[in-house]
Design a protein around this motif. Structure first.
Motif, short mmCIF file in Angstrom:
data_model
loop_
_atom_site.label_atom_id
_atom_site.label_comp_id
_atom_site.label_asym_id
_atom_site.label_seq_id
_atom_site.Cartn_x
_atom_site.Cartn_y
_atom_site.Cartn_z
N LEU A 96 0.84 -1.21 0.00
CA LEU A 96 0.00 0.00 0.00
C LEU A 96 0.87 1.26 0.00
CD1 LEU A 96 -2.89 1.11 0.17
CD2 LEU A 96 -2.67 1.00 2.66
N ALA A 97 1.90 1.27 0.83
CA ALA A 97 2.81 2.42 0.89
C ALA A 97 3.53 2.60 -0.45
CB ALA A 97 3.82 2.24 2.02
N MET A 98 3.91 1.50 -1.08
CA MET A 98 4.58 1.59 -2.38
C MET A 98 3.67 2.25 -3.41
SD MET A 98 7.60 0.46 -1.99
CE MET A 98 8.26 0.03 -3.57
N LYS A 99 2.38 1.88 -3.39
CA LYS A 99 1.44 2.47 -4.34
C LYS A 99 1.27 3.96 -4.11
CE LYS A 99 -1.19 -1.72 -5.25
NZ LYS A 99 -2.46 -2.43 -5.07
N ILE A 100 1.31 4.37 -2.84
CA ILE A 100 1.11 5.78 -2.51
C ILE A 100 2.36 6.61 -2.77
CG2 ILE A 100 0.67 7.39 -0.59
CD1 ILE A 100 -1.11 5.15 0.63
N PHE A 101 3.51 6.13 -2.32
CA PHE A 101 4.73 6.94 -2.35
C PHE A 101 5.65 6.67 -3.53
CE2 PHE A 101 3.56 6.70 2.19
CZ PHE A 101 3.30 8.04 2.39
N HIS A 102 5.51 5.53 -4.17
CA HIS A 102 6.36 5.18 -5.31
C HIS A 102 5.48 4.71 -6.46
CE1 HIS A 102 9.79 5.42 -2.61
NE2 HIS A 102 9.22 4.54 -1.81
N SER A 103 4.71 5.63 -7.00
CA SER A 103 3.74 5.26 -8.03
C SER A 103 4.41 4.70 -9.29
CB SER A 103 2.87 6.47 -8.40
OG SER A 103 3.69 7.54 -8.82
N ASN A 104 5.66 5.01 -9.50
CA ASN A 104 6.39 4.55 -10.67
C ASN A 104 7.19 3.27 -10.38
OD1 ASN A 104 6.98 4.91 -13.41
ND2 ASN A 104 8.90 5.97 -12.95
N TYR A 105 6.91 2.63 -9.28
CA TYR A 105 7.67 1.47 -8.80
C TYR A 105 7.78 0.36 -9.86
CZ TYR A 105 8.66 -2.75 -6.06
OH TYR A 105 9.19 -3.92 -5.59
N LYS A 106 6.68 0.04 -10.51
CA LYS A 106 6.67 -1.08 -11.47
C LYS A 106 7.55 -0.80 -12.70
CE LYS A 106 2.88 -3.48 -9.84
NZ LYS A 106 2.94 -4.79 -9.39
N ASN A 107 7.81 0.47 -12.98
CA ASN A 107 8.61 0.84 -14.14
C ASN A 107 10.10 0.95 -13.84
OD1 ASN A 107 6.22 1.00 -15.62
ND2 ASN A 107 5.94 3.15 -15.09
N GLU A 108 10.48 0.76 -12.59
CA GLU A 108 11.89 0.87 -12.19
C GLU A 108 12.65 -0.41 -12.52
OE1 GLU A 108 13.29 3.54 -11.22
OE2 GLU A 108 11.63 4.81 -10.56
N PHE A 109 13.96 -0.29 -12.58
CA PHE A 109 14.81 -1.47 -12.76
C PHE A 109 14.69 -2.36 -11.52
CE2 PHE A 109 17.07 1.65 -15.48
CZ PHE A 109 17.01 0.95 -16.68
N PRO A 110 14.86 -3.68 -11.67
CA PRO A 110 14.72 -4.61 -10.54
C PRO A 110 15.57 -4.25 -9.32
CG PRO A 110 14.89 -5.84 -12.59
CD PRO A 110 15.12 -4.40 -12.93
N GLU A 111 16.79 -3.75 -9.56
CA GLU A 111 17.65 -3.38 -8.42
C GLU A 111 17.05 -2.21 -7.64
OE1 GLU A 111 19.18 -2.90 -11.77
OE2 GLU A 111 19.35 -5.08 -11.78
N ILE A 112 16.52 -1.26 -8.38
CA ILE A 112 15.90 -0.09 -7.75
C ILE A 112 14.61 -0.51 -7.04
CG2 ILE A 112 14.82 2.15 -8.20
CD1 ILE A 112 16.92 2.56 -10.39
N GLN A 113 13.84 -1.40 -7.68
CA GLN A 113 12.63 -1.92 -7.03
C GLN A 113 12.97 -2.57 -5.70
OE1 GLN A 113 10.76 -4.58 -9.85
NE2 GLN A 113 9.49 -2.93 -10.71
N GLN A 114 14.01 -3.39 -5.70
CA GLN A 114 14.43 -4.09 -4.48
C GLN A 114 14.82 -3.09 -3.39
OE1 GLN A 114 14.25 -7.29 -3.82
NE2 GLN A 114 15.23 -7.16 -1.81
N GLU A 115 15.59 -2.08 -3.78
CA GLU A 115 16.03 -1.07 -2.82
C GLU A 115 14.84 -0.28 -2.27
OE1 GLU A 115 18.78 2.95 -2.75
OE2 GLU A 115 19.11 1.49 -4.34
N LEU A 116 13.93 0.12 -3.16
CA LEU A 116 12.73 0.84 -2.72
C LEU A 116 11.89 -0.01 -1.78
CD1 LEU A 116 11.58 2.61 -6.03
CD2 LEU A 116 12.41 3.71 -3.94
N TRP A 117 11.73 -1.29 -2.13
CA TRP A 117 10.93 -2.20 -1.30
C TRP A 117 11.55 -2.32 0.10
CZ3 TRP A 117 6.23 -4.35 -1.64
CH2 TRP A 117 5.91 -5.30 -0.66
N GLU A 118 12.85 -2.54 0.16
CA GLU A 118 13.52 -2.73 1.45
C GLU A 118 13.42 -1.48 2.32
OE1 GLU A 118 17.47 -4.06 0.48
OE2 GLU A 118 16.75 -6.05 -0.13
N LYS A 119 13.61 -0.31 1.73
CA LYS A 119 13.51 0.94 2.49
C LYS A 119 12.08 1.17 2.98
CE LYS A 119 17.37 3.45 0.43
NZ LYS A 119 17.77 4.60 -0.41
#
Length: 174
Positions: free
Chosen positions: A47-70
């Motif tokens: 839910l937080a990812m959808k709110i704060f990182h709306s472009n999450y699905k379009n990021e590179f896998p490494e960036i997605q992983q980093e965003l998810w962990e943070k």
């Protein structure tokens, strides 16, 4: 001769029951291993990812992983703070009406810290979990926040009751 414990009114008994229920809830959540705990928090992290990182699905896998962990880290720490705020709120209302800087308030903070410490020690025996001083401090800050909120609520209610009482006296004098 030993002092008798003060009698609790109905509201204090209700909040004592809620305090015990929160303690059981915290214990059960702390008893989850790393995978179970991750599943518990993944809904809020998503839910937080959808709110704060709306472009999450379009990021590179490494960036997605980093965003998810943070984001997961922040969600977990907010969860610690929130549930311990509720614990502090309920424990504070169990103690009853008082001012902020009293031994009773300090007692609730010490109770919260001791419970947080026992919770972290408990987690050190759960597979994939650890005992972290940082979490104890976050939990204790949450308890303190809950106490402040409860005392603000007590003050607001006392103010409303005084106002109504004063209005009734004015009306009865007329």
């Amino acid at each position: 001769m030993a002092k008798k414990l003060p009698k609790l009114n109905r509201i204090q008994i209700l909040f004592l029951i809620l305090t015990l229920a929160l303690m059981c809830t915290i214990f059960c959540l702390s008893n989850e291993n790393r995978n179970e705990s991750g599943q518990t928090s993944s809904f809020l992290t998503t839910l937080a990812m959808k709110i704060f990182h709306s472009n999450y699905k379009n990021e590179f896998p490494e960036i997605q992983q980093e965003l998810w962990e943070k984001t997961e880290f922040i969600v977990r720490k907010i969860a610690h703070f929130t549930i311990y705020s509720a614990l502090g709120f309920c424990a504070s209302l169990t103690v009853g009406k008082r001012r902020l800087f009293t031994l009773k308030s300090l007692g609730v903070i010490i109770f919260g810290f001791c419970y947080a410490m026992s919770d972290e020690i408990h987690q050190s025996f759960v597979p994939g979990r650890s005992c972290e001083f940082r979490d104890m401090m976050i939990d204790t800050c949450g308890v303190t926040c809950g106490i402040v909120i409860s005392l603000a609520l007590i003050g607001i209610i006392a103010h409303i009751v005084r106002k109504r009482s004063n209005k009734q006296r004015v009306v009865s004098r007329k």
